[in-house]
Write a protein that holds these residues in place. Structure first.
Motif, PDB file in Angstrom:
ATOM      1  N   THR A  16       4.183 -10.522  -6.855  1.00  0.00           N
ATOM      2  CA  THR A  16       4.119  -9.062  -6.980  1.00  0.00           C
ATOM      3  C   THR A  16       3.856  -8.640  -8.416  1.00  0.00           C
ATOM      4  O   THR A  16       3.022  -7.767  -8.687  1.00  0.00           O
ATOM      5  CB  THR A  16       5.433  -8.426  -6.488  1.00  0.00           C
ATOM      6  OG1 THR A  16       5.700  -8.863  -5.157  1.00  0.00           O
ATOM      7  CG2 THR A  16       5.338  -6.907  -6.508  1.00  0.00           C
ATOM      8  N   ILE A  17       4.540  -9.265  -9.358  1.00  0.00           N
ATOM      9  CA  ILE A  17       4.400  -8.883 -10.759  1.00  0.00           C
ATOM     10  C   ILE A  17       3.056  -9.324 -11.339  1.00  0.00           C
ATOM     11  O   ILE A  17       2.377  -8.556 -12.026  1.00  0.00           O
ATOM     12  CB  ILE A  17       5.560  -9.475 -11.588  1.00  0.00           C
ATOM     13  CG1 ILE A  17       6.886  -8.807 -11.189  1.00  0.00           C
ATOM     14  CG2 ILE A  17       5.303  -9.294 -13.085  1.00  0.00           C
ATOM     15  CD1 ILE A  17       8.102  -9.408 -11.860  1.00  0.00           C
ATOM     16  N   PHE A  18       2.656 -10.553 -11.048  1.00  0.00           N
ATOM     17  CA  PHE A  18       1.473 -11.106 -11.709  1.00  0.00           C
ATOM     18  C   PHE A  18       0.153 -10.783 -11.009  1.00  0.00           C
ATOM     19  O   PHE A  18      -0.890 -10.735 -11.659  1.00  0.00           O
ATOM     20  CB  PHE A  18       1.623 -12.618 -11.862  1.00  0.00           C
ATOM     21  CG  PHE A  18       2.681 -13.018 -12.839  1.00  0.00           C
ATOM     22  CD1 PHE A  18       2.500 -12.825 -14.204  1.00  0.00           C
ATOM     23  CD2 PHE A  18       3.880 -13.558 -12.410  1.00  0.00           C
ATOM     24  CE1 PHE A  18       3.476 -13.177 -15.117  1.00  0.00           C
ATOM     25  CE2 PHE A  18       4.873 -13.917 -13.308  1.00  0.00           C
ATOM     26  CZ  PHE A  18       4.669 -13.723 -14.675  1.00  0.00           C
ATOM     27  N   TYR A  19       0.182 -10.566  -9.686  1.00  0.00           N
ATOM     28  CA  TYR A  19      -1.068 -10.327  -8.961  1.00  0.00           C
ATOM     29  C   TYR A  19      -1.156  -8.922  -8.375  1.00  0.00           C
ATOM     30  O   TYR A  19      -2.194  -8.284  -8.446  1.00  0.00           O
ATOM     31  CB  TYR A  19      -1.249 -11.367  -7.850  1.00  0.00           C
ATOM     32  CG  TYR A  19      -1.389 -12.764  -8.378  1.00  0.00           C
ATOM     33  CD1 TYR A  19      -2.546 -13.163  -9.038  1.00  0.00           C
ATOM     34  CD2 TYR A  19      -0.359 -13.692  -8.243  1.00  0.00           C
ATOM     35  CE1 TYR A  19      -2.682 -14.445  -9.545  1.00  0.00           C
ATOM     36  CE2 TYR A  19      -0.482 -14.976  -8.743  1.00  0.00           C
ATOM     37  CZ  TYR A  19      -1.644 -15.347  -9.393  1.00  0.00           C
ATOM     38  OH  TYR A  19      -1.766 -16.609  -9.892  1.00  0.00           O
ATOM     39  N   TRP A  20      -0.075  -8.484  -7.746  1.00  0.00           N
ATOM     40  CA  TRP A  20      -0.005  -7.149  -7.167  1.00  0.00           C
ATOM     41  C   TRP A  20      -1.234  -6.891  -6.306  1.00  0.00           C
ATOM     42  O   TRP A  20      -1.680  -7.768  -5.570  1.00  0.00           O
ATOM     43  CB  TRP A  20       0.176  -6.113  -8.273  1.00  0.00           C
ATOM     44  CG  TRP A  20       0.537  -4.709  -7.851  1.00  0.00           C
ATOM     45  CD1 TRP A  20       0.000  -3.550  -8.349  1.00  0.00           C
ATOM     46  CD2 TRP A  20       1.516  -4.291  -6.896  1.00  0.00           C
ATOM     47  NE1 TRP A  20       0.580  -2.445  -7.775  1.00  0.00           N
ATOM     48  CE2 TRP A  20       1.515  -2.869  -6.863  1.00  0.00           C
ATOM     49  CE3 TRP A  20       2.387  -4.972  -6.042  1.00  0.00           C
ATOM     50  CZ2 TRP A  20       2.340  -2.116  -6.034  1.00  0.00           C
ATOM     51  CZ3 TRP A  20       3.219  -4.228  -5.207  1.00  0.00           C
ATOM     52  CH2 TRP A  20       3.184  -2.820  -5.211  1.00  0.00           C
TER      53      TRP A  20
ATOM     54  N   PRO B 223       0.803  -1.232   0.000  1.00  0.00           N
ATOM     55  CA  PRO B 223       0.000   0.000   0.000  1.00  0.00           C
ATOM     56  C   PRO B 223       0.834   1.279   0.000  1.00  0.00           C
ATOM     57  O   PRO B 223       0.292   2.363  -0.248  1.00  0.00           O
ATOM     58  CB  PRO B 223      -0.821  -0.114   1.296  1.00  0.00           C
ATOM     59  CG  PRO B 223      -0.898  -1.582   1.567  1.00  0.00           C
ATOM     60  CD  PRO B 223       0.436  -2.109   1.133  1.00  0.00           C
ATOM     61  N   LEU B 224       2.119   1.172   0.285  1.00  0.00           N
ATOM     62  CA  LEU B 224       2.975   2.357   0.310  1.00  0.00           C
ATOM     63  C   LEU B 224       3.333   2.832  -1.095  1.00  0.00           C
ATOM     64  O   LEU B 224       3.808   3.959  -1.259  1.00  0.00           O
ATOM     65  CB  LEU B 224       4.264   2.064   1.090  1.00  0.00           C
ATOM     66  CG  LEU B 224       4.092   1.614   2.546  1.00  0.00           C
ATOM     67  CD1 LEU B 224       5.454   1.314   3.163  1.00  0.00           C
ATOM     68  CD2 LEU B 224       3.357   2.670   3.358  1.00  0.00           C
TER      69      LEU B 224
ATOM     70  N   ALA C 284       4.777   0.642 -10.457  1.00  0.00           N
ATOM     71  CA  ALA C 284       4.930   0.496  -9.005  1.00  0.00           C
ATOM     72  C   ALA C 284       5.222  -0.945  -8.607  1.00  0.00           C
ATOM     73  O   ALA C 284       6.051  -1.208  -7.733  1.00  0.00           O
ATOM     74  CB  ALA C 284       3.676   1.002  -8.298  1.00  0.00           C
ATOM     75  N   ARG C 285       4.542  -1.897  -9.235  1.00  0.00           N
ATOM     76  CA  ARG C 285       4.746  -3.302  -8.875  1.00  0.00           C
ATOM     77  C   ARG C 285       6.183  -3.743  -9.158  1.00  0.00           C
ATOM     78  O   ARG C 285       6.743  -4.568  -8.431  1.00  0.00           O
ATOM     79  CB  ARG C 285       3.742  -4.194  -9.604  1.00  0.00           C
ATOM     80  CG  ARG C 285       3.938  -4.296 -11.108  1.00  0.00           C
ATOM     81  CD  ARG C 285       2.899  -5.206 -11.737  1.00  0.00           C
ATOM     82  NE  ARG C 285       1.561  -4.623 -11.669  1.00  0.00           N
ATOM     83  CZ  ARG C 285       0.451  -5.318 -11.858  1.00  0.00           C
ATOM     84  NH1 ARG C 285       0.509  -6.614 -12.109  1.00  0.00           N
ATOM     85  NH2 ARG C 285      -0.728  -4.727 -11.801  1.00  0.00           N
ATOM     86  N   TYR C 286       6.754  -3.214 -10.225  1.00  0.00           N
ATOM     87  CA  TYR C 286       8.134  -3.577 -10.558  1.00  0.00           C
ATOM     88  C   TYR C 286       9.116  -2.920  -9.589  1.00  0.00           C
ATOM     89  O   TYR C 286      10.133  -3.522  -9.224  1.00  0.00           O
ATOM     90  CB  TYR C 286       8.442  -3.172 -11.997  1.00  0.00           C
ATOM     91  CG  TYR C 286       7.495  -3.805 -12.990  1.00  0.00           C
ATOM     92  CD1 TYR C 286       7.612  -5.152 -13.323  1.00  0.00           C
ATOM     93  CD2 TYR C 286       6.466  -3.067 -13.562  1.00  0.00           C
ATOM     94  CE1 TYR C 286       6.728  -5.747 -14.216  1.00  0.00           C
ATOM     95  CE2 TYR C 286       5.579  -3.650 -14.455  1.00  0.00           C
ATOM     96  CZ  TYR C 286       5.712  -4.985 -14.775  1.00  0.00           C
ATOM     97  OH  TYR C 286       4.837  -5.576 -15.650  1.00  0.00           O
ATOM     98  N   LEU C 287       8.792  -1.716  -9.181  1.00  0.00           N
ATOM     99  CA  LEU C 287       9.623  -1.037  -8.191  1.00  0.00           C
ATOM    100  C   LEU C 287       9.614  -1.805  -6.870  1.00  0.00           C
ATOM    101  O   LEU C 287      10.633  -1.897  -6.181  1.00  0.00           O
ATOM    102  CB  LEU C 287       9.115   0.390  -7.982  1.00  0.00           C
ATOM    103  CG  LEU C 287       9.945   1.298  -7.068  1.00  0.00           C
ATOM    104  CD1 LEU C 287      11.349   1.476  -7.623  1.00  0.00           C
ATOM    105  CD2 LEU C 287       9.260   2.652  -6.909  1.00  0.00           C
ATOM    106  N   ALA C 288       8.460  -2.400  -6.544  1.00  0.00           N
ATOM    107  CA  ALA C 288       8.339  -3.156  -5.294  1.00  0.00           C
ATOM    108  C   ALA C 288       9.196  -4.416  -5.300  1.00  0.00           C
ATOM    109  O   ALA C 288       9.523  -4.953  -4.235  1.00  0.00           O
ATOM    110  CB  ALA C 288       6.876  -3.528  -5.052  1.00  0.00           C
TER     111      ALA C 288
END
Length: 225
Positions: free
Chosen positions: A98-102, A34-35, A42-46
């Motif tokens: 993270t990449i596929f579902y986020w 959520p941050l 954003a998902r890739y950055l995570a």
């Protein structure tokens, strides 16, 4: 008074600490989602932090980098090559989810919950309270399997409730519960099978959960990304 040998005591503490890390690292990572912003990247950055951790595990596991503390803390037998299996798979699952579902699907939350809260708790409870072995797999116990089902289910529902409250999913907890329970049951059965010598639990558990989630939770619509 009889004393416990230091080596034995250290071994038990090491195994417990390893499983506690296994149980908490994934959920703590999910709580950072959520941050991040709603931007497509954003998902890739995570994935940067788990990605760097994956590189670190590969470097240590192949002997390019020496880190005795890391090897002792995350391996079962103190062999650095172990880092290239279970621990690396764990981090790769974090990246994949993270990449596929986020934040667009609860399937990722359930898959990680069963790998972390379910499988991790199964080992802790099974080793300490498990007396009766499963008839088809003597390395697993009824207590461990029950702990996996309940732990994975509880963590899944808790994370889904949190992400629903934050507006990421449009879902009714009452409607989602039977599906999550069914996914947890299937993943528990997969984890109990005598296949972990061929397929690591860090792959089979989230993999089976993701497949079942696709079938049972595909109708849960994202509200925002």
């Amino acid at each position: 008074m009889q004393t416990v040998p230091v080596a034995v005591k250290g071994y038990l503490e090491q195994k417990l600490s390893r499983k506690l890390v296994h149980m908490t690292a994934g959920p703590l990572f999910l709580l950072t989602w959520p941050l991040f912003s709603a931007e497509p990247y954003a998902r890739y950055l995570a994935t940067v932090v788990p990605g760097l951790n994956a590189i670190r595990l590969v470097l240590i596991g192949t002997g390019v980098v020496e880190s005795e503390g890391t090897v002792k803390s995350v391996s079962r037998e103190g062999d650095r090559a172990e880092l290239l299996r279970g621990p690396l798979y764990y981090v790769l699952v974090l990246i994949g989810v993270t990449i596929f579902y986020w934040r667009a699907s609860p399937v990722g939350l359930v898959a990680l919950s069963l790998m972390c809260g379910g499988d991790g708790l199964a080992d802790i409870v099974g080793r300490r309270l498990g007396k009766t072995k499963l008839p088809y797999n003597p390395s697993k116990t009824y207590a461990g399997s029950i702990a996996m089902f309940l732990g994975g289910l509880a963590m899944s529902m808790g994370l889904i409730a949190l992400f629903c409250s934050l507006g990421y999913f449009r879902c009714s907890m009452g409607e989602v519960f039977p599906s999550v329970a069914a996914i947890s049951l299937v993943a528990t059965l997969i984890e109990s099978l005598p296949i972990n010598q061929s397929v690591d639990d860090n792959l089979s558990v989230p993999g089976s959960a993701a497949l079942m989630g696709y079938l049972l939770l595909g109708a849960v619509a994202p509200a925002v990304l």
